[in-house]
Motif scaffolding. Structure first.
Motif: not given
Ligand code: GLO
Ligand code: MG
Length: 354
Positions: A95-101, A124-128, A140-143
């Motif tokens: 699961v990757a946090p969508r931190l770019w939107f 948001r990362t904690q939720k992910c 988790i993937v960090l792109w």
């Protein structure tokens, strides 16, 4: 630091994965969707019939609009998805946090100049991570999409790298099992991204508080955008025991991130990626062969998937090519240092001519 011994070839039966974003309606920065909407929930039923058993998720692919929900609501939705995956015989790969939107990440997430926005990114990362754990997913993937700059002077890059390392350590502390897989990319959407190559990611892993839980995910196109050979990037990660997954695709030169079909631009380059993965026994510990390919905008249909099945089958053809490659002849040509002969033999082998 330990390098693993060479593990020549294997009989791995490869398992494949992709993310639901790889089935899309064809929008690009210059034009809207050109195919009818294919709903997210309908995508999961396609995986098994297409030959895929791993699902790659963004946090909000699992729980849409997770920001507006309470922790209980997030867990409830996650457990529904978990049941759906179990019923379909699918494994959540990451699961990757969508931190770019979100608006809060316009200038970056963990490396934003704004403390409030950095706090948002951590929340948001904690939720992910919570979603990943509730899905029984180990990574988790960090792109690091927006961790970078549009102009160099806007950020202190040294401080940015320190912030990234602090975040990695915070994640490791927040959950004692979760793995972090960093997906490097040198640019797009930023002009200059931090952690542009797998070398940077592996350095971050070793600098972290638990190096064995920090690994990399290498995407072919991202390596090529950095001017590097994707198979060498994979080999580097494999030599350090740090290749957790791949995003196989292709890229035709230095331009926008194309996510072309695997082997579509450079068949020999694709062969070498498969060769490197095979020789290292990639997949034998349960790793998935992930695809991150985009359907051509010109393709007609509803729920277009040919790019996925074609890339998967191209990979398997190349596995045959690697396994049928004459290793004895190869050894002789290397021994004789006759690389002219070696090159011709490889090209003929790929073309299927004697
Ligand atoms: C974009 C990336 C993106 C990631 C995905 C998972 O360039 O390749 O597709 O792989 O969001 O983090
Ligand atoms: Mg990718």
């Amino acid at each position: 630091m330990c390098f693993t011994a060479v593990n020549m070839s294997q009989d791995t039966t490869y398992r494949f994965s992709f993310g639901p974003w790889n089935i899309s309606e064809g929008a690009d920065p210059f034009g809207p969707e050109v195919r009818p909407l294919f709903p997210h929930e309908s995508k999961f039923a396609l995986y098994r019939p297409l030959g895929f058993e791993g699902v790659q998720f963004h946090d909000d692919d699992v729980v849409p609009e997770l920001e507006t929900l309470t922790p209980d609501q997030i867990l409830k939705k996650t457990s529904e998805v978990r049941t759906m995956l179990e019923n379909q015989g699918l494994t959540p790969e990451f699961v990757a946090p969508r931190l770019w939107f979100p608006a809060q990440t316009v200038d970056g997430a963990y490396t934003s100049n704004s403390a409030i926005d950095r706090a948002y990114a951590w929340d948001r990362t904690q939720k992910c991570i919570d979603v990943a754990r509730a899905l029984n997913c180990k990574a988790i993937v960090l792109w690091l999409a927006r961790e970078g700059s549009y102009i160099r002077e806007s950020k202190n890059a040294r401080v940015a790298y320190q912030r990234l390392l602090e975040t990695i350590n915070q994640i490791l502390q927040y959950d004692s099992d979760i793995e972090i897989w960093i997906e490097p990319k040198p640019n797009e959407p930023t002009d200059q991204a931090y952690v542009p190559t797998i070398g940077h990611a592996v350095a971050m892993a070793y600098a972290s508080n638990d190096p064995k839980r920090v690994k990399g995910l290498i995407e072919t196109a991202h390596a090529l955008l950095a001017g590097l050979d994707a198979s060498d990037e994979m080999a580097f990660a494999l030599a350090h025991n740090k290749l957790a997954s791949v995003h196989l695709n292709d890229q035709n030169g230095l331009k926008y991130d194309q996510d072309k079909n695997f082997g579509g631009a450079n068949l020999r380059g694709a062969f070498n990626q498969v060769r490197v993965l095979e020789e290292a026994g990639f997949g034998s510990k349960g790793e998935f062969v992930g695809l991150d390919v985009k359907a051509m905008r010109t393709q007609k249909g509803h729920g277009v998937t040919a790019h996925l099945t074609n890339s998967r089958s191209l990979f398997l053809h190349l596995v045959d090519k690697v396994r049928s490659w004459d290793r004895q002849a190869e050894a002789q040509m290397i021994e004789a240092r006759d690389y002219e002969a070696l090159e011709l033999a490889i090209l003929k082998h790929l073309m299927g001519v004697k």
